[in-house]
Design a protein around this motif. Structure first.
Motif, mmCIF file in Angstrom:
data_model
loop_
_atom_site.group_PDB
_atom_site.id
_atom_site.type_symbol
_atom_site.label_atom_id
_atom_site.label_comp_id
_atom_site.label_asym_id
_atom_site.label_seq_id
_atom_site.Cartn_x
_atom_site.Cartn_y
_atom_site.Cartn_z
ATOM 1 N N ILE A 160 -5.543 9.552 -3.589
ATOM 2 C CA ILE A 160 -4.772 8.369 -3.963
ATOM 3 C C ILE A 160 -5.734 7.203 -3.898
ATOM 4 O O ILE A 160 -6.067 6.698 -2.828
ATOM 5 C CB ILE A 160 -3.565 8.195 -3.031
ATOM 6 N N VAL A 218 6.097 6.370 3.977
ATOM 7 C CA VAL A 218 6.177 6.578 2.528
ATOM 8 C C VAL A 218 7.504 7.244 2.180
ATOM 9 O O VAL A 218 8.122 6.940 1.167
ATOM 10 C CB VAL A 218 4.975 7.437 2.035
ATOM 11 N N SER A 235 -4.219 11.324 0.769
ATOM 12 C CA SER A 235 -4.407 9.924 1.163
ATOM 13 C C SER A 235 -5.894 9.597 1.293
ATOM 14 O O SER A 235 -6.678 10.400 1.796
ATOM 15 C CB SER A 235 -3.713 9.666 2.504
ATOM 16 N N PHE A 265 2.091 15.668 -0.445
ATOM 17 C CA PHE A 265 1.233 14.615 0.073
ATOM 18 C C PHE A 265 0.553 15.087 1.348
ATOM 19 O O PHE A 265 1.206 15.620 2.244
ATOM 20 C CB PHE A 265 2.089 13.366 0.362
ATOM 21 N N ILE A 271 1.443 4.229 -2.819
ATOM 22 C CA ILE A 271 1.270 5.667 -2.536
ATOM 23 C C ILE A 271 2.495 6.425 -3.022
ATOM 24 O O ILE A 271 2.406 7.420 -3.733
ATOM 25 C CB ILE A 271 1.060 5.917 -1.023
ATOM 26 N N LYS A 272 3.662 5.889 -2.655
ATOM 27 C CA LYS A 272 4.902 6.557 -3.029
ATOM 28 C C LYS A 272 5.015 6.665 -4.549
ATOM 29 O O LYS A 272 5.382 7.717 -5.088
ATOM 30 C CB LYS A 272 6.099 5.781 -2.464
ATOM 31 N N THR A 319 -6.857 6.875 3.015
ATOM 32 C CA THR A 319 -6.909 5.863 4.071
ATOM 33 C C THR A 319 -8.098 6.058 5.011
ATOM 34 O O THR A 319 -8.759 5.098 5.400
ATOM 35 C CB THR A 319 -5.589 5.862 4.873
ATOM 36 N N GLN A 372 2.697 6.810 -6.757
ATOM 37 C CA GLN A 372 1.788 7.825 -7.300
ATOM 38 C C GLN A 372 2.282 9.241 -7.030
ATOM 39 O O GLN A 372 2.139 10.124 -7.870
ATOM 40 C CB GLN A 372 0.378 7.639 -6.715
ATOM 41 N N GLU A 374 1.889 7.011 8.179
ATOM 42 C CA GLU A 374 1.849 6.771 6.735
ATOM 43 C C GLU A 374 2.865 7.660 6.002
ATOM 44 O O GLU A 374 3.673 7.176 5.212
ATOM 45 C CB GLU A 374 0.424 7.084 6.258
ATOM 46 N N TYR A 426 0.836 -1.209 0.000
ATOM 47 C CA TYR A 426 0.000 0.000 0.000
ATOM 48 C C TYR A 426 0.872 1.262 0.000
ATOM 49 O O TYR A 426 0.685 2.171 -0.806
ATOM 50 C CB TYR A 426 -0.900 -0.034 1.240
ATOM 51 N N GLU A 433 -1.861 13.817 4.501
ATOM 52 C CA GLU A 433 -2.386 12.651 5.228
ATOM 53 C C GLU A 433 -3.431 13.140 6.224
ATOM 54 O O GLU A 433 -3.105 13.556 7.325
ATOM 55 C CB GLU A 433 -1.218 11.944 5.948
#
Lengths: 116, 433
Positions: free
Chosen positions: B173, B278, B151, B309, B124-125, B153, B127, B274, B120, B311
């Protein structure tokens, strides 16, 4: 305005275009025009945004449209504004753009975003 | 109409105090006839009302524990365990003792949710790097059209975006959530072992009600692989008394029915885990639903410069702060950090099994949630908008909540939509006398 357009069911992409254009024009009015008035009118097919200020006016509109050209004072730049991207960014996001500017009288920026 | 949420009300405990209606970020609650009522489409399971209610009249509805082993016969029952469960126990109760205790409840297989995280996080990384590549020749203004990515999640955040921040959907994502990856992986493994699909029951231990809703109304996938969702606190209460008697070495040693991840992936149960795993440098973490909304506004207006990014978690602290837990989030976070660095005992090494599970992208588009829209027809919506405007000039503007709506603006909309009546405003009624 963003919330209002969403409530009317305008598509997210068009809301985004209108919001970015309006924001940029507002910033211009604050930095150069000493503040102003925003008039937003919505019809079933488009939104028209007018930003009206009574500032010094734009001496050369063609030059102002060039990306990177800026006359913003240092005080504005210190806050992260004044990169000369405002008007080009507006043009990119709207379907029509009209700038009516008279020296020492003020500037009216009229922008329209069509919904389809 | 379908019920899209798991946060629920116990009418007998509700006194109609209006505390909850003010705290709801999507204005999904009204007080009607002295009791709070939740709007089925607007509620995103953020659980703010559960936290706010002084009378404990709100709760997170899940499946009954009794259903887990009901009509068991030849069924194989699989537990998928959120890492939050381990954080509910103080030292020295180890993660493996918890896993063994779960097995002793009668589960045939125990899968850690964290086994999905290696793949997972890699996805993410990938993308983020891909998006970074695409923006490398762009100006900072143009870059903000694409970055940051967000994210997906936290299911509450996804549903918030679906309803109120639809311009952000392309930045999500869009990966199948770890709970679902693990559930479907468990099914595949068992079926490969010759177990009939109809004889597999997958049970997820969840810290939050949104994952219960996800089971019935999955986001980004057609059908959930999870059959039942049980709360972390329910499981906690069932194993807490027996857990200290468990000899970990004997319990999980060479047990082929337990699937574990490396310890480090457990850290994703708390905010920041996360992002740090990542390994992108320009990340931003935000927790608490109101704070998340602030940041989503920033992203939507393209003011969030230099961030690749984001989160976001609806609960403070991330999943360890979920409403279906026992331990406060500070203690839980502290415990999580400890567990995420724990060396895995020799006897449990065989259980490490995270390399066969692969993260997949969403197969389904996120459907529109039009709860915020006044009408499907723009002409009608505009007429309603005008009516709301007119009503707002008549309503007192005190936002007192006594009518049962969180604000005069919400009340005006309710009246126009035929859900409330002018006479519900007690301030106006008082003026009439």
């Amino acid at each position: 305005m963003k919330k209002s357009l969403m409530r009317l069911g305008v598509s997210p992409a068009n809301v985004k275009r209108a919001a970015i254009a309006m924001y940029e024009a507002e910033i211009n009015a604050v930095i150069h025009g000493g503040g102003g008035v925003a008039v937003v009118s919505v019809s079933p097919t488009e939104v028209k945004i007018e930003i009206i200020d009574q500032g010094p006016g734009i001496p050369d509109i063609d030059q102002a449209m060039v990306a990177g050209f800026s006359t913003a004072p240092d005080t504005a730049r210190e806050m992260g504004f004044g990169a000369g991207m405002g008007l080009p960014n507006i043009k990119k996001n709207v379907d029509s753009l009209n700038i009516d500017s008279k020296p020492a009288v003020g500037t009216t920026v009229t922008m329209t975003v069509h919904f389809n | 109409m379908d019920r899209l949420h798991s946060v629920s009300i116990i009418p007998d405990l509700c006194v109609g105090c209006t505390n909850c209606i003010k705290g709801c970020p999507t204005e999904a609650i009204r007080v009607r006839d002295g009791k709070a009522v939740i709007d089925d489409i607007r509620c995103i399971d953020c659980s703010e009302c559960i936290r706010i209610c002084p009378y404990h009249a709100k709760y997170a509805k899940t499946d009954n524990y009794e259903a887990v082993f009901q009509n068991r016969k030849k069924l194989k029952v699989v537990a998928v365990v959120s890492p939050v469960l381990y954080t509910q126990f103080a030292r020295p109760v180890s993660r493996f003792a918890v896993l063994a205790a779960v097995k002793s409840l009668g589960f045939d297989y125990v899968y850690e949710e964290s086994i999905a995280y290696a793949s997972y996080l890699d996805s993410i990384k990938a993308q983020i790097l891909e998006a970074g590549e695409a923006t490398s020749h762009l100006s900072s203004d143009e870059t903000m059209d694409i970055l940051p990515l967000v994210s997906s999640t936290c299911p509450v955040v996804v549903r918030l975006i679906q309803m109120k921040y639809r311009t952000i959907i392309p930045r999500l994502i869009q990966l199948v959530p770890p709970m679902e990856s693990v559930a479907s992986f468990a099914r595949q493994e068992l079926e490969a072992d010759g177990i009939d699909a109809s004889l597999i029951r997958v049970v997820y231990f969840s810290p939050c009600p949104a994952r219960n809703t996800q089971k019935a109304f999955p986001l980004g996938i057609a059908k959930s692989s999870v059959d039942l969702v049980i709360s972390v606190h329910e499981v906690y209460s069932r194993i807490v008394r027996t857990i200290e008697d468990i000899n970990v070495g004997e319990a999980v040693g060479h047990d082929s029915t337990i699937r574990c991840s490396e310890s480090v992936y457990l850290s994703c149960a708390a905010i920041g885990g996360e992002s740090e795993s990542v390994g992108v440098s320009q990340f931003l973490t935000v927790d608490g639903i109101k704070n998340v909304m602030d940041i989503l506004n920033e992203i939507e207006s393209e003011h969030l410069e230099g961030i690749s990014f984001v989160e976001p978690f609806a609960c403070f602290g991330g999943c360890v702060g979920g409403p279906m837990t026992v331990m406060n989030r500070f203690t839980a976070t502290s415990r999580l950090r400890e567990i995420a660095f724990e060396k895995i005992p020799e006897s449990a090494q065989d259980c490490i099994d995270q390399d066969k599970i692969f993260s997949k992208k969403w197969s389904e588009e996120l459907p529109d949630n039009k709860a915020m829209q006044l009408s499907d027809d723009i002409v009608q919506a505009m007429s309603k908008y005008d009516q709301i405007d007119q009503l707002l000039s008549i309503l007192p503007g005190l936002d007192c909540g006594a009518c049962g709506a969180p604000s005069c603006a919400a009340m005006a909309e309710d009246i126009v939509q035929g859900r409330a009546d002018f006479s519900d405003c007690i301030i106006l009624r008082k003026g009439d006398k």
